[in-house]
Design a protein around this motif. Structure first.
Motif, PDB file in Angstrom:
ATOM      1  N   ASN A  24       0.821  -1.212   0.000  1.00  0.00           N
ATOM      2  CA  ASN A  24       0.000   0.000   0.000  1.00  0.00           C
ATOM      3  C   ASN A  24       0.853   1.260   0.000  1.00  0.00           C
ATOM      4  OD1 ASN A  24      -2.289  -1.589   0.011  1.00  0.00           O
ATOM      5  ND2 ASN A  24      -2.637  -1.384   2.213  1.00  0.00           N
ATOM      6  N   VAL A  25       1.915   1.260   0.781  1.00  0.00           N
ATOM      7  CA  VAL A  25       2.832   2.400   0.802  1.00  0.00           C
ATOM      8  C   VAL A  25       3.455   2.590  -0.581  1.00  0.00           C
ATOM      9  CG1 VAL A  25       5.084   3.193   1.675  1.00  0.00           C
ATOM     10  CG2 VAL A  25       3.338   2.398   3.273  1.00  0.00           C
ATOM     11  N   GLY A  26       3.922   1.488  -1.161  1.00  0.00           N
ATOM     12  CA  GLY A  26       4.518   1.579  -2.488  1.00  0.00           C
ATOM     13  C   GLY A  26       3.540   2.095  -3.522  1.00  0.00           C
ATOM     14  N   ASN A  27       2.322   1.578  -3.512  1.00  0.00           N
ATOM     15  CA  ASN A  27       1.308   2.040  -4.455  1.00  0.00           C
ATOM     16  C   ASN A  27       0.996   3.518  -4.271  1.00  0.00           C
ATOM     17  OD1 ASN A  27       0.600  -0.075  -6.242  1.00  0.00           O
ATOM     18  ND2 ASN A  27      -0.539  -1.096  -4.623  1.00  0.00           N
ATOM     19  N   ARG A  28       0.922   3.961  -3.035  1.00  0.00           N
ATOM     20  CA  ARG A  28       0.634   5.381  -2.769  1.00  0.00           C
ATOM     21  C   ARG A  28       1.761   6.261  -3.288  1.00  0.00           C
ATOM     22  NH1 ARG A  28      -3.035   9.223  -2.583  1.00  0.00           N
ATOM     23  NH2 ARG A  28      -2.441  10.897  -1.182  1.00  0.00           N
ATOM     24  N   LEU A  29       2.997   5.891  -3.012  1.00  0.00           N
ATOM     25  CA  LEU A  29       4.127   6.684  -3.507  1.00  0.00           C
ATOM     26  C   LEU A  29       4.141   6.740  -5.032  1.00  0.00           C
ATOM     27  CD1 LEU A  29       6.918   5.506  -1.069  1.00  0.00           C
ATOM     28  CD2 LEU A  29       6.087   7.854  -1.333  1.00  0.00           C
ATOM     29  N   ILE A  30       3.884   5.608  -5.661  1.00  0.00           N
ATOM     30  CA  ILE A  30       3.866   5.559  -7.127  1.00  0.00           C
ATOM     31  C   ILE A  30       2.753   6.449  -7.680  1.00  0.00           C
ATOM     32  CG2 ILE A  30       3.410   4.040  -9.095  1.00  0.00           C
ATOM     33  CD1 ILE A  30       4.962   1.850  -7.436  1.00  0.00           C
ATOM     34  N   SER A  31       1.592   6.383  -7.066  1.00  0.00           N
ATOM     35  CA  SER A  31       0.490   7.218  -7.559  1.00  0.00           C
ATOM     36  C   SER A  31       0.810   8.706  -7.377  1.00  0.00           C
ATOM     37  CB  SER A  31      -0.827   6.856  -6.873  1.00  0.00           C
ATOM     38  OG  SER A  31      -0.835   7.224  -5.521  1.00  0.00           O
ATOM     39  N   MET A  32       1.507   9.058  -6.323  1.00  0.00           N
ATOM     40  CA  MET A  32       1.903  10.447  -6.115  1.00  0.00           C
ATOM     41  C   MET A  32       2.917  10.886  -7.181  1.00  0.00           C
ATOM     42  SD  MET A  32       2.116  10.372  -1.962  1.00  0.00           S
ATOM     43  CE  MET A  32       2.365  12.128  -1.652  1.00  0.00           C
ATOM     44  N   PHE A  48       1.797  -6.902  -7.557  1.00  0.00           N
ATOM     45  CA  PHE A  48       2.392  -6.411  -6.313  1.00  0.00           C
ATOM     46  C   PHE A  48       3.918  -6.392  -6.417  1.00  0.00           C
ATOM     47  CE2 PHE A  48      -1.531  -8.168  -3.929  1.00  0.00           C
ATOM     48  CZ  PHE A  48      -2.238  -7.002  -4.164  1.00  0.00           C
ATOM     49  N   ALA A  49       4.487  -7.388  -7.048  1.00  0.00           N
ATOM     50  CA  ALA A  49       5.947  -7.414  -7.218  1.00  0.00           C
ATOM     51  C   ALA A  49       6.408  -6.224  -8.051  1.00  0.00           C
ATOM     52  CB  ALA A  49       6.381  -8.728  -7.856  1.00  0.00           C
ATOM     53  N   ASP A  50       5.603  -5.828  -9.040  1.00  0.00           N
ATOM     54  CA  ASP A  50       5.943  -4.662  -9.874  1.00  0.00           C
ATOM     55  C   ASP A  50       6.032  -3.384  -9.045  1.00  0.00           C
ATOM     56  OD1 ASP A  50       6.030  -6.217 -12.166  1.00  0.00           O
ATOM     57  OD2 ASP A  50       4.017  -5.622 -12.856  1.00  0.00           O
ATOM     58  N   VAL A  51       5.272  -3.315  -7.977  1.00  0.00           N
ATOM     59  CA  VAL A  51       5.328  -2.145  -7.090  1.00  0.00           C
ATOM     60  C   VAL A  51       6.764  -1.960  -6.593  1.00  0.00           C
ATOM     61  CG1 VAL A  51       4.591  -1.212  -4.849  1.00  0.00           C
ATOM     62  CG2 VAL A  51       2.910  -2.273  -6.390  1.00  0.00           C
ATOM     63  N   PHE A  52       7.381  -3.041  -6.136  1.00  0.00           N
ATOM     64  CA  PHE A  52       8.730  -2.941  -5.575  1.00  0.00           C
ATOM     65  C   PHE A  52       9.783  -2.725  -6.662  1.00  0.00           C
ATOM     66  CE2 PHE A  52       6.146  -5.121  -2.412  1.00  0.00           C
ATOM     67  CZ  PHE A  52       6.274  -4.191  -1.396  1.00  0.00           C
ATOM     68  N   GLU A  90       9.194  -0.902  -9.317  1.00  0.00           N
ATOM     69  CA  GLU A  90       9.050   0.520  -9.648  1.00  0.00           C
ATOM     70  C   GLU A  90       9.667   1.402  -8.561  1.00  0.00           C
ATOM     71  OE1 GLU A  90       8.529   3.501 -12.104  1.00  0.00           O
ATOM     72  OE2 GLU A  90       7.887   1.489 -12.685  1.00  0.00           O
ATOM     73  N   LEU A  91       9.533   1.010  -7.316  1.00  0.00           N
ATOM     74  CA  LEU A  91      10.155   1.784  -6.231  1.00  0.00           C
ATOM     75  C   LEU A  91      11.670   1.829  -6.406  1.00  0.00           C
ATOM     76  CD1 LEU A  91       8.097   0.626  -3.122  1.00  0.00           C
ATOM     77  CD2 LEU A  91       7.883   2.772  -4.379  1.00  0.00           C
ATOM     78  N   GLU A  92      12.262   0.727  -6.828  1.00  0.00           N
ATOM     79  CA  GLU A  92      13.710   0.698  -7.101  1.00  0.00           C
ATOM     80  C   GLU A  92      14.037   1.580  -8.299  1.00  0.00           C
ATOM     81  OE1 GLU A  92      16.420  -1.460  -5.670  1.00  0.00           O
ATOM     82  OE2 GLU A  92      15.017  -1.650  -4.014  1.00  0.00           O
ATOM     83  N   LYS A  93      13.244   1.452  -9.339  1.00  0.00           N
ATOM     84  CA  LYS A  93      13.466   2.229 -10.558  1.00  0.00           C
ATOM     85  C   LYS A  93      13.391   3.729 -10.279  1.00  0.00           C
ATOM     86  CE  LYS A  93      11.635   2.523 -15.268  1.00  0.00           C
ATOM     87  NZ  LYS A  93      10.547   2.050 -16.138  1.00  0.00           N
ATOM     88  N   GLN A  94      12.483   4.112  -9.405  1.00  0.00           N
ATOM     89  CA  GLN A  94      12.308   5.530  -9.054  1.00  0.00           C
ATOM     90  C   GLN A  94      13.272   5.984  -7.956  1.00  0.00           C
ATOM     91  OE1 GLN A  94      10.322   7.668 -10.699  1.00  0.00           O
ATOM     92  NE2 GLN A  94       9.664   6.008 -12.062  1.00  0.00           N
ATOM     93  N   LYS A  95      14.155   5.086  -7.521  1.00  0.00           N
ATOM     94  CA  LYS A  95      15.172   5.385  -6.493  1.00  0.00           C
ATOM     95  C   LYS A  95      14.557   5.717  -5.127  1.00  0.00           C
ATOM     96  CE  LYS A  95      18.670   5.485  -9.521  1.00  0.00           C
ATOM     97  NZ  LYS A  95      18.795   4.227 -10.186  1.00  0.00           N
ATOM     98  N   ILE A  96      13.400   5.148  -4.868  1.00  0.00           N
ATOM     99  CA  ILE A  96      12.776   5.318  -3.555  1.00  0.00           C
ATOM    100  C   ILE A  96      13.387   4.321  -2.580  1.00  0.00           C
ATOM    101  CG2 ILE A  96      10.598   5.127  -2.276  1.00  0.00           C
ATOM    102  CD1 ILE A  96       9.231   6.144  -4.894  1.00  0.00           C
ATOM    103  N   THR A  97      13.579   3.097  -3.055  1.00  0.00           N
ATOM    104  CA  THR A  97      14.293   2.089  -2.273  1.00  0.00           C
ATOM    105  C   THR A  97      15.534   1.681  -3.043  1.00  0.00           C
ATOM    106  OG1 THR A  97      13.038   0.248  -3.229  1.00  0.00           O
ATOM    107  CG2 THR A  97      12.190   1.215  -1.180  1.00  0.00           C
ATOM    108  N   GLY A 146      18.105  -1.688  -3.389  1.00  0.00           N
ATOM    109  CA  GLY A 146      18.517  -3.042  -3.072  1.00  0.00           C
ATOM    110  C   GLY A 146      17.481  -3.913  -2.388  1.00  0.00           C
ATOM    111  N   LEU A 147      16.252  -3.437  -2.293  1.00  0.00           N
ATOM    112  CA  LEU A 147      15.222  -4.189  -1.576  1.00  0.00           C
ATOM    113  C   LEU A 147      14.270  -4.945  -2.489  1.00  0.00           C
ATOM    114  CD1 LEU A 147      14.293  -1.720   1.279  1.00  0.00           C
ATOM    115  CD2 LEU A 147      15.502  -3.888   1.456  1.00  0.00           C
ATOM    116  N   GLU A 148      14.316  -4.668  -3.774  1.00  0.00           N
ATOM    117  CA  GLU A 148      13.358  -5.276  -4.697  1.00  0.00           C
ATOM    118  C   GLU A 148      13.341  -6.803  -4.612  1.00  0.00           C
ATOM    119  OE1 GLU A 148      12.208  -7.337  -8.213  1.00  0.00           O
ATOM    120  OE2 GLU A 148      14.262  -6.603  -8.164  1.00  0.00           O
ATOM    121  N   PRO A 149      14.480  -7.493  -4.612  1.00  0.00           N
ATOM    122  CA  PRO A 149      14.413  -8.960  -4.528  1.00  0.00           C
ATOM    123  C   PRO A 149      13.740  -9.460  -3.239  1.00  0.00           C
ATOM    124  CG  PRO A 149      16.599  -8.267  -5.236  1.00  0.00           C
ATOM    125  CD  PRO A 149      15.867  -7.031  -4.799  1.00  0.00           C
TER     126      PRO A 149
END
Length: 143
Positions: free
Chosen positions: A53-61, A74-78, A80-87, A89-92
């Motif tokens: 939910n946090v990841g989805n909210r950040l992406i929508s923002m 759901f895996a795509d959320v993580f 995208e967070l890596e791609k956007q440099k929000i996280t 090394g956590l994607e795996p």
């Protein structure tokens, strides 16, 4: 901080706290206690869902200012967070958590208490790190 993000992040912290309390239980005691096992599975599910939910909210923002496709899974959320440099090394690890969440929800009859115990003892650090990296990003970007 965005109210929806703050709400979900508080829940992650709450579920992590409860799971860390469970982690204090000796393995043999945990494996004998079906109520504790069930509660642990539910807290783990809710914790992972709150991360999603946090990841989805950040992406929508971010999509307000940027043009990119919304995550399909759901895996795509993580990813995208890596791609956007929000996280970093956590994607795996978070993708694996997402897969386990799907098992908790859809194949719940085939969940091994030993596996849940192992996750509680060895993988909650990934959720802690997720929470810290997201909080840093939110603070840095005044979200």
């Amino acid at each position: 901080m965005d109210e929806k993000l703050a709400f979900q992040m508080r829940h992650i912290s709450k579920y992590l706290g409860r799971l860390k309390e469970v982690a204090k239980t000796p393995r043999e005691e945990y494996l004998r206690d079906s109520i504790l096992q069930s509660a642990s599975e539910r807290y783990l599910q809710l914790c992972i869902e709150s991360c999603i939910n946090v990841g989805n909210r950040l992406i929508s923002m971010l999509q307000v200012d940027q043009q990119f496709e919304a995550p399909k899974t759901f895996a795509d959320v993580f990813r995208e967070l890596e791609k956007q440099k929000i996280t970093q090394g956590l994607e795996p690890a978070m993708t694996e958590m997402t897969k386990f969440r799907n098992r908790l929800v859809h194949v719940y009859w085939d969940i091994s208490p030993e596996v849940v115990y192992d996750i509680i003892h060895n993988y909650l650090k990934d959720v802690d790190l997720f929470l810290k990296q997201v909080a840093l990003y939110i603070n840095k970007n005044n979200l």
